[in-house]
Design a protein around this motif. Structure first.
Motif, short mmCIF file in Angstrom:
data_model
loop_
_atom_site.label_atom_id
_atom_site.label_comp_id
_atom_site.label_asym_id
_atom_site.label_seq_id
_atom_site.Cartn_x
_atom_site.Cartn_y
_atom_site.Cartn_z
N GLU A 119 0.80 -1.21 0.06
CA GLU A 119 0.00 0.15 -0.08
C GLU A 119 0.85 1.17 -0.02
OE1 GLU A 119 0.69 -1.18 4.23
OE2 GLU A 119 0.09 -2.19 2.46
N PHE A 120 0.18 2.42 -0.28
CA PHE A 120 0.89 3.58 -0.46
C PHE A 120 0.24 4.65 0.77
CE2 PHE A 120 0.10 8.20 -1.59
CZ PHE A 120 1.20 8.58 -1.57
N THR A 178 2.13 8.13 -8.84
CA THR A 178 2.60 7.23 -7.83
C THR A 178 2.31 5.92 -8.06
OG1 THR A 178 0.41 7.39 -6.73
CG2 THR A 178 1.95 9.21 -5.94
N LEU A 179 1.61 5.52 -9.10
CA LEU A 179 1.01 4.22 -9.55
C LEU A 179 0.00 3.83 -8.94
CD1 LEU A 179 4.43 2.60 -10.78
CD2 LEU A 179 2.90 3.97 -12.03
N TYR A 180 -0.52 4.85 -7.87
CA TYR A 180 -1.46 4.35 -6.88
C TYR A 180 -2.98 4.85 -7.49
CZ TYR A 180 -3.48 3.58 -2.10
OH TYR A 180 -4.09 3.32 -1.02
N VAL A 222 -3.78 9.57 2.27
CA VAL A 222 -3.95 8.12 2.50
C VAL A 222 -3.34 8.10 3.83
CG1 VAL A 222 -3.51 5.85 1.70
CG2 VAL A 222 -3.93 7.83 0.05
N LEU A 223 -4.08 7.68 4.76
CA LEU A 223 -3.48 7.27 5.96
C LEU A 223 -2.62 6.01 6.05
CD1 LEU A 223 -6.59 7.86 8.07
CD2 LEU A 223 -4.85 9.51 7.69
N PRO A 224 -1.98 5.70 6.92
CA PRO A 224 -1.01 4.61 7.10
C PRO A 224 -1.78 3.33 7.53
CG PRO A 224 0.04 6.36 8.53
CD PRO A 224 -1.50 6.86 7.96
N GLY A 225 -1.55 2.36 6.80
CA GLY A 225 -2.36 1.02 6.69
C GLY A 225 -1.91 0.23 8.32
#
Length: 225
Positions: A119-120, A178-180, A222-225
């Motif tokens: 994940e990003f 970002t490829l996200y 995008v929050l940390p997973g």
């Protein structure tokens, strides 16, 4: 006397047939009242949001209501993010995406997220948007799972079987891709799970709704997973 006795015997047999035999037969038949009734998982009005669509020459099938958890239905909630209105916030841990609204509210969507390590996280912007986007697995994906991804090294045209679904938002950071992606999916039962190769997937009906609301340049957290 014999005639009277015979009449009594026949009368008792008739009474047995009338009272007991239907009960015995009834035990072999499940009546409508005995059939278990399965309560719908989500409200009919919510299920209607995820009905079949014709879009851009393609058909989006209805999502099975049994595949949709009530928590993943698109809904207006109290904003938990503290971000400015218009910001997109992805919460991979809880499997939600928020579009922050005015007056302390946010539109919340259920999402599928990337598996651990794929994940990003951080801040980006919507650098591009596409309807029925084409798709090509990244070089890292091909190296990681060549049997699965190498056949598509040349790319796959947009359409009903394309893993990016009906819409895609491309996230850029400092002007670089970002490829996200935030995109649709033809596997709505995976919403709420950690299954994708790093990107955020939404039900096609939801990503179409989000696409209409979000312009290029939108801030994405995008929050940390």
């Amino acid at each position: 006397m014999d005639l009277l006795l015979a009449a009594n015997v026949l009368s008792r047999r008739s009474l047995f047939t009338t009272l007991v035999l239907p009960l015995a037969l009834g035990a072999c038949v499940t009546t409508q009242e005995e059939m278990p009734v399965k309560a719908p998982r989500i409200a009919p009005t919510d299920a209607a949001r995820y009905g079949a669509l014709e879009d851009g020459g393609f058909r989006i099938p209805a999502a099975d209501p049994d595949d949709i958890k009530p928590r993943n239905v698109r809904q207006l909630v109290k904003d938990p993010t503290g971000q400015e209105p218009g910001t997109l916030v992805v919460d991979p841990r809880n499997r939600f995406l928020y579009l922050v609204q005015e007056n302390g509210k946010a539109l919340r969507y259920g999402v599928g997220v990337g598996r651990e390590g794929l994940e990003f996280s951080g801040t980006a912007n919507v650098g591009n948007k596409r309807e029925w986007p084409s798709w090509r697995p990244t070089d890292a994906m091909i190296a990681r799972e060549p049997v699965k991804y190498r056949p598509w090294a040349g790319g796959m045209a947009g359409g009903e079987t394309n893993p990016l679904g009906a819409r895609a938002l491309y996230l850029f950071k400092d002007g670089k891709d970002t490829l996200y992606r935030i995109h649709g999916t033809n596997e709505p039962w995976t919403i709420g799970e950690a299954v994708s190769s790093g990107c955020i997937r939404m039900m096609n009906q939801d990503v179409i709704d989000l696409y209409r609301r979000v312009p290029n340049g939108t801030k994405v957290v995008v929050l940390p997973g």
